[in-house]
Design a protein around this motif. Structure first.
Motif, mmCIF file in Angstrom:
data_model
loop_
_atom_site.group_PDB
_atom_site.id
_atom_site.type_symbol
_atom_site.label_atom_id
_atom_site.label_comp_id
_atom_site.label_asym_id
_atom_site.label_seq_id
_atom_site.Cartn_x
_atom_site.Cartn_y
_atom_site.Cartn_z
ATOM 1 N N PHE A 67 0.884 -1.154 0.013
ATOM 2 C CA PHE A 67 -0.022 -0.115 0.005
ATOM 3 C C PHE A 67 0.999 1.361 0.091
ATOM 4 O O PHE A 67 0.195 2.397 0.139
ATOM 5 C CB PHE A 67 -1.037 0.174 1.243
ATOM 6 N N GLU A 68 2.232 1.013 -0.234
ATOM 7 C CA GLU A 68 2.976 2.258 -0.132
ATOM 8 C C GLU A 68 4.211 2.176 -1.225
ATOM 9 O O GLU A 68 4.720 1.385 -1.718
ATOM 10 C CB GLU A 68 4.127 2.217 1.152
ATOM 11 N N ASP A 69 4.249 3.322 -1.992
ATOM 12 C CA ASP A 69 5.072 3.496 -3.216
ATOM 13 C C ASP A 69 6.398 3.562 -2.741
ATOM 14 O O ASP A 69 6.854 3.723 -1.694
ATOM 15 C CB ASP A 69 4.525 4.612 -4.051
ATOM 16 N N VAL A 70 7.211 3.042 -3.660
ATOM 17 C CA VAL A 70 8.901 3.215 -3.653
ATOM 18 C C VAL A 70 9.132 4.275 -4.698
ATOM 19 O O VAL A 70 8.652 4.586 -5.488
ATOM 20 C CB VAL A 70 9.349 1.622 -3.914
ATOM 21 N N PRO A 71 10.479 4.669 -4.322
ATOM 22 C CA PRO A 71 10.921 5.827 -5.087
ATOM 23 C C PRO A 71 11.327 5.184 -6.561
ATOM 24 O O PRO A 71 11.475 4.185 -6.927
ATOM 25 C CB PRO A 71 12.495 6.159 -4.411
ATOM 26 N N PHE A 72 11.037 6.330 -7.542
ATOM 27 C CA PHE A 72 11.687 5.888 -9.104
ATOM 28 C C PHE A 72 12.939 5.437 -9.066
ATOM 29 O O PHE A 72 13.146 4.712 -10.124
ATOM 30 C CB PHE A 72 11.156 7.357 -9.718
ATOM 31 N N SER A 73 13.800 6.002 -8.102
ATOM 32 C CA SER A 73 15.057 5.630 -8.516
ATOM 33 C C SER A 73 15.453 4.111 -8.208
ATOM 34 O O SER A 73 16.401 3.642 -8.329
ATOM 35 C CB SER A 73 15.963 6.413 -7.452
ATOM 36 N N SER A 74 14.428 3.296 -7.420
ATOM 37 C CA SER A 74 14.456 1.945 -7.180
ATOM 38 C C SER A 74 14.629 1.042 -8.531
ATOM 39 O O SER A 74 14.888 -0.159 -8.348
ATOM 40 C CB SER A 74 13.378 1.657 -6.527
ATOM 41 N N LEU A 75 14.101 1.943 -9.672
ATOM 42 C CA LEU A 75 14.075 0.803 -11.103
ATOM 43 C C LEU A 75 15.303 0.840 -11.515
ATOM 44 O O LEU A 75 16.409 1.361 -11.192
ATOM 45 C CB LEU A 75 13.320 1.800 -11.912
ATOM 46 N N TYR A 76 15.585 -0.152 -12.241
ATOM 47 C CA TYR A 76 16.733 -0.410 -13.093
ATOM 48 C C TYR A 76 16.712 0.401 -14.282
ATOM 49 O O TYR A 76 15.551 1.130 -14.701
ATOM 50 C CB TYR A 76 16.682 -1.766 -14.053
ATOM 51 N N PRO A 77 17.879 1.032 -14.628
ATOM 52 C CA PRO A 77 17.954 2.087 -15.533
ATOM 53 C C PRO A 77 17.050 1.635 -17.072
ATOM 54 O O PRO A 77 16.409 2.661 -17.650
ATOM 55 C CB PRO A 77 19.423 2.256 -16.042
ATOM 56 N N GLU A 78 17.020 0.423 -17.320
ATOM 57 C CA GLU A 78 16.247 0.071 -18.492
ATOM 58 C C GLU A 78 14.813 0.100 -18.332
ATOM 59 O O GLU A 78 14.111 0.459 -19.107
ATOM 60 C CB GLU A 78 16.771 -1.280 -18.887
ATOM 61 N N GLU A 79 14.267 0.005 -17.218
ATOM 62 C CA GLU A 79 12.976 0.068 -16.655
ATOM 63 C C GLU A 79 12.488 1.556 -16.420
ATOM 64 O O GLU A 79 11.556 1.869 -16.952
ATOM 65 C CB GLU A 79 12.642 -0.598 -15.064
ATOM 66 N N ALA A 80 13.564 2.382 -16.092
ATOM 67 C CA ALA A 80 13.265 3.487 -15.710
ATOM 68 C C ALA A 80 12.874 4.449 -17.082
ATOM 69 O O ALA A 80 12.264 5.316 -17.321
ATOM 70 C CB ALA A 80 14.425 4.438 -15.178
ATOM 71 N N ALA A 81 13.783 3.934 -18.075
ATOM 72 C CA ALA A 81 13.494 4.453 -19.685
ATOM 73 C C ALA A 81 12.213 4.146 -20.120
ATOM 74 O O ALA A 81 11.699 5.094 -21.026
ATOM 75 C CB ALA A 81 14.541 4.089 -20.536
ATOM 76 N N LEU A 82 11.348 3.290 -19.940
ATOM 77 C CA LEU A 82 10.117 2.916 -20.136
ATOM 78 C C LEU A 82 9.295 4.010 -19.867
ATOM 79 O O LEU A 82 8.239 4.348 -20.636
ATOM 80 C CB LEU A 82 9.719 1.716 -19.732
ATOM 81 N N VAL A 83 9.312 4.749 -18.672
ATOM 82 C CA VAL A 83 8.285 5.426 -18.236
ATOM 83 C C VAL A 83 9.011 6.952 -18.169
ATOM 84 O O VAL A 83 8.337 7.777 -17.041
ATOM 85 C CB VAL A 83 7.437 5.125 -17.248
ATOM 86 N N ARG A 84 10.136 7.316 -18.272
ATOM 87 C CA ARG A 84 10.862 8.563 -18.229
ATOM 88 C C ARG A 84 10.135 9.765 -18.413
ATOM 89 O O ARG A 84 10.184 10.647 -17.639
ATOM 90 C CB ARG A 84 12.315 8.629 -18.853
ATOM 91 N N ASN A 85 9.314 9.880 -19.609
ATOM 92 C CA ASN A 85 8.608 10.845 -19.912
ATOM 93 C C ASN A 85 7.119 10.684 -19.585
ATOM 94 O O ASN A 85 6.380 11.691 -19.923
ATOM 95 C CB ASN A 85 8.543 10.835 -21.379
ATOM 96 N N SER A 86 6.985 9.845 -18.708
ATOM 97 C CA SER A 86 5.402 9.883 -18.306
ATOM 98 C C SER A 86 5.261 10.912 -17.164
ATOM 99 O O SER A 86 6.091 11.299 -16.459
ATOM 100 C CB SER A 86 5.000 8.380 -17.694
ATOM 101 N N VAL A 87 3.892 11.066 -16.697
ATOM 102 C CA VAL A 87 3.449 11.668 -15.555
ATOM 103 C C VAL A 87 3.878 11.238 -14.197
ATOM 104 O O VAL A 87 4.276 9.912 -14.248
ATOM 105 C CB VAL A 87 1.978 12.068 -15.502
#
Length: 241
Positions: free
Chosen positions: A16-36
């Motif tokens: 029920f609690e979110d984790v930081p965006f920085s927890s993603l692998y770089p390849e995963e972060a790239a998938l939603v980098r431009n998302s809201v």
């Protein structure tokens, strides 16, 4: 919460609690980098849930990428499903040699917007929702029906790459046992995928969230066969990620 709906050979993680965006692998972060920001937050936490579930299954750490449609690109030996509702994220995984299909969905336990029930539900299902609402108040049965239909889609599409419309599946909800069944109706779909034409699922409502789950075990003869990777109801907010 979702663990209570699953058999022992399926692994899960929810939060029920979110984790930081920085927890993603770089390849995963790239998938939603431009998302809201909202999308980035739910994506990061859903991926966190998936990594925790995969680790419990014994899978080595690795980025979880996406298909062109945005669905998680699970390891070849894994069946999996992800869901996210406001304030709740979850992922479930299982060995593909033991599970033929798997799908989960989470929705806030709130009324459907006006007119949506009529657009997603067959006449028998509309009558069922009215009956359950009268006899078992306290749960938004229309939203539970919607979640069950989403759950069917998530179990069906990764294995068939075929779309389902909401009217293609007839859902029957047991309001006491916490279970539901789904039967596909179009003869062409049933004849093409007979082993995926009937599903049994479970549901729960806690903390203001409806959660549904389907786990279709592989035939016993498939348990000793090599695991194959997954192949891969259009309507409001449909998503596999």
């Amino acid at each position: 919460m979702i663990e209570s709906l699953l058999p022992p050979h399926v692994r899960s993680f929810d939060t029920f609690e979110d984790v930081p965006f920085s927890s993603l692998y770089p390849e995963e972060a790239a998938l939603v980098r431009n998302s809201v920001e909202h999308r980035r937050r739910e994506f990061a936490t859903a991926r966190h849930c998936a990594h925790r579930a995969l680790a419990a299954l014994g899978a080595p750490p690795a980025p979880l990428l996406a298909t062109p449609r945005g669905a998680p690109l699970w390891p070849a030996s894994v069946r999996g499903s992800i869901t996210h509702a406001t304030g709740y994220r979850a992922a479930v995984v299982a060995d593909a040699s033991r599970v033929a299909a798997i799908g989960i969905d989470a929705e806030l336990d709130r009324p459907l917007p006006d007119g949506v029930l009529e657009s997603i539900a067959l006449p028998l299902e509309q009558a069922q929702v009215k009956r359950h609402t009268a006899l078992h108040p306290g749960i938004h049965w229309g939203k539970l029906l919607f979640s069950a239909k989403e759950c069917v889609y998530k179990a069906w599409f990764p294995q068939t790459s075929q779309e389902l419309e909401f009217e293609d599946a007839l859902i029957r909800i047991d309001p006491v046992a916490g279970t539901f069944s789904a039967r596909l109706l179009p003869p062409a779909l049933v004849s093409a995928e007979p082993e995926l034409s009937v599903f049994a699922g479970r549901w729960t409502v806690r903390e203001g969230v409806i959660v549904t789950a389907i786990v279709l075990d592989a035939p016993p003869s498939a348990h000793d066969a090599p695991a194959h990777g997954p192949g891969l109801l259009r309507a409001p907010a449909r998503s596999l990620s």
